[in-house]
Design an enzyme around this catalytic site. Structure first.
Site, PDB file in Angstrom:
ATOM      1  N   ARG A  15       2.779  -2.468   8.980  1.00  0.00           N
ATOM      2  CA  ARG A  15       3.133  -1.094   9.908  1.00  0.00           C
ATOM      3  C   ARG A  15       2.102  -1.467  10.822  1.00  0.00           C
ATOM      4  NH1 ARG A  15       3.739   3.884   7.249  1.00  0.00           N
ATOM      5  NH2 ARG A  15       1.611   4.074   6.968  1.00  0.00           N
TER       6      ARG A  15
ATOM      7  N   ASP B   1      -7.442   1.158   2.855  1.00  0.00           N
ATOM      8  CA  ASP B   1      -6.729   2.256   2.762  1.00  0.00           C
ATOM      9  C   ASP B   1      -7.181   2.997   2.320  1.00  0.00           C
ATOM     10  OD1 ASP B   1      -7.042   0.497   0.314  1.00  0.00           O
ATOM     11  OD2 ASP B   1      -4.682   0.550   0.195  1.00  0.00           O
TER      12      ASP B   1
ATOM     13  N   SER C 243      -6.530  -3.355   3.351  1.00  0.00           N
ATOM     14  CA  SER C 243      -6.604  -2.609   2.296  1.00  0.00           C
ATOM     15  C   SER C 243      -6.878  -3.589   1.512  1.00  0.00           C
ATOM     16  CB  SER C 243      -5.317  -2.127   1.347  1.00  0.00           C
ATOM     17  OG  SER C 243      -4.983  -1.063   2.785  1.00  0.00           O
TER      18      SER C 243
HETATM   19  C1  GLC Z   1      -6.391  -3.595  -4.108  1.00  0.00           C
HETATM   20  C2  GLC Z   1      -7.540  -4.280  -2.588  1.00  0.00           C
HETATM   21  C3  GLC Z   1      -7.886  -2.780  -2.115  1.00  0.00           C
HETATM   22  C4  GLC Z   1      -7.451  -1.944  -2.076  1.00  0.00           C
HETATM   23  C5  GLC Z   1      -6.287  -1.434  -3.021  1.00  0.00           C
HETATM   24  C6  GLC Z   1      -4.542  -0.698  -3.123  1.00  0.00           C
HETATM   25  O1  GLC Z   1      -6.830  -2.716  -4.605  1.00  0.00           O
HETATM   26  O2  GLC Z   1      -8.902  -4.760  -3.364  1.00  0.00           O
HETATM   27  O3  GLC Z   1      -9.461  -2.930  -0.831  1.00  0.00           O
HETATM   28  O4  GLC Z   1      -7.998  -0.579  -1.415  1.00  0.00           O
HETATM   29  O5  GLC Z   1      -5.105  -2.150  -3.701  1.00  0.00           O
HETATM   30  O6  GLC Z   1      -3.985  -0.588  -2.169  1.00  0.00           O
END
Ligand code: GLC
Length: 458
Positions: free
Chosen positions: A77, A195, A141
């Site tokens: 996004r 995130d 993320s």
């Molecule tokens: C995975 C990633 C992490 C992220 C999570 C949720 O665990 O390694 O960085 O925060 O997914 O998206």
């Protein structure tokens, strides 16, 4: 006359034991979490990476307009976000782009070119002035070892991404290079965030009791507010005050696994890693349930008169967490929704016992996920404030928490079992779009931050 039990009943009570998470288990998880957190903060080998984010909570008075990027699941996004300096965050524009598997699993250049292409399209779609300079915040993320608020290297891909040439590289540099290839100038990447950190920041912008950010979606993870003096591995940073730490709890590995979890792990793109995530998050729950079904079918316990079931559930990832939601939501006595679902899959002869069996397995797998999530949340709260004395707002984003029926209630049940009435001090709140909005808060914090002098002798 004796009524013989449905064939799957003994198997279901066996499965119930396998997937149940008792209060004693939860206390064990909390203890193990604390031991792993401690090691991670010291910089020792640990399944919890405890990654510093280089930001603390916002004050709520940060202002400005920012472009935010959000990459972490099957969609990417781009957002334009405005902060009013009074706790309100407005999304002015947003474009969502599906990421194809070939982009997730191709080369890093392909992935970053795709990202730059989306930004280009976003600017054009929204008639945004290309001569103006923009500050951009990137919610990325995945586990990143940050060295500053806008710099950090990807440690390892998770959630099915495997793009080559990105692990070990600075994410902001890769993005800047792709922007240059697209001839997009005057965009400065001023913040890079996980995130979970975005989710915490977005809520904390208007709520100073928020000190935990959690994702329960495709993947799962959390961040929380830690005393800088406790982050012992962090060298060259003033020890006063607080910093948000991205735990990467999806990799926590001190938890009892079943043979179904092992099967899932072995067939995954990252075997031997992210055990907790593979037991808890939306990307995997359907597949665990499918493994249980396949086992029960092989034992001749269900679908014995419905041959289509073997083909339908035989294929990897053919049962999704969304299907489990639908199945659990079916409150009709004859499970008509489940029957409808079977019909769409070409399974026509399933009995009510078959349908009830599937619903029961979904309940077991989802309840384990919710109880483990609550155990992990409790571990972090207990680390910060053992009693607890203060109110702790936990900002949670992700489709599992938002959409899975009963997920939140199953989590709150655990908090009540653990804390009794004091559980009221722990507030689980859904923080919609937290990761996108929170990136903008990060950018605003970065813009208003006074550059820290490095510590002498660091
Ligand atoms: C995975 C990633 C992490 C992220 C999570 C949720 O665990 O390694 O960085 O925060 O997914 O998206």
């Amino acid at each position: 006359m004796t009524v013989s039990p449905p064939p799957g009943e003994a198997f279901l009570s066996y499965a119930e034991k396998l997937f149940s998470i008792s209060l004693t288990d939860i206390k064990g998880v909390i203890k193990d979490f604390h031991a792993e957190m401690e090691k991670g903060l010291l910089g020792h080998e640990s399944s919890l990476k405890m990654l510093p984010s280089y930001v603390d909570r916002p004050t709520g008075s940060e202002k400005g307009r920012f472009i935010a990027l959000d990459l972490g699941g099957s969609n990417f996004r781009v957002l334009a976000v405005e902060l009013d300096g009074k706790g309100e965050i407005d999304i002015l524009a947003v474009s969502k782009f599906a990421i194809q598997k070939k982009v997730m699993q191709g080369t890093g250049v392909q992935l970053f070119d795709f990202i730059a292409g989306c930004i280009d399209l976003f600017l054009a779609r929204n008639n945004m002035d290309r001569k103006r300079a923009y500050d951009l915040a990137f919610t990325f993320s995945f586990p990143v070892e940050q060295t500053d608020i806008a710099a950090g290297e990807l440690i390892v891909w998770t959630k099915g991404f495997t793009s080559t040439g990105v692990e070990g590289k600075d994410i902001v540099t890769l993005l800047n290079q792709a922007l240059r290839r697209k001839r997009i100038r005057d965009i400065t990447v001023t913040a890079l965030a996980n995130d979970t950190v975005g989710t915490l920041m977005a809520r904390a912008y208007k709520d100073p009791t928020c000190d935990l950010g959690v994702i329960l979606g495709t993947g799962t993870n959390a961040c929380y507010r830690e005393k800088r003096s406790n982050i012992r591995k962090l060298k060259g940073v003033h020890p006063e005050g607080h910093m948000i730490v991205n735990m990467e709890w999806g990799n926590f590995d001190k938890v009892r696994r079943t043979s179904y979890d092992t099967r899932l792990d072995e067939a995954s793109v990252n075997p031997g890693a992210m055990y907790f995530e593979k037991m808890v998050s939306g990307m995997y729950l359907g597949e665990i349930t499918r493994h249980v079904l396949v086992d029960a079918i092989a034992r001749g316990l269900i679908f014995s008169n419905a041959p289509g079931a073997v083909e339908s559930f035989g294929e990897r990832d053919s049962l999704k967490t969304e299907h489990m939601s639908l199945i659990e939501r079916d409150g009709t006595t004859d499970l008509r929704e489940v029957e409808g679902f079977f019909n769409t899959r070409g399974i026509s002869n399933a009995t009510l016992d078959d349908r009830a069996f599937l619903k029961h397995v979904c309940q077991l797998v989802a309840a384990r996920s919710a109880r483990l999530s609550a155990a992990a949340v409790s571990a972090v709260i207990a680390w910060m404030d053992p009693e607890p004395r203060e109110v702790h707002t936990v900002a949670i984003d992700g489709s599992l928490f938002e959409k899975y029926p009963g997920f939140e209630t199953r989590m709150t049940d655990v908090l009540k079992e653990l804390y009794g009435e004091t559980a009221e001090k722990i507030r689980l709140v859904h923080s919609k779009d937290g990761s996108g909005k929170g990136a903008a808060v990060m950018a605003a914090v970065a813009a208003s931050a006074v550059k820290e002098e490095p510590m002498p002798n660091s």
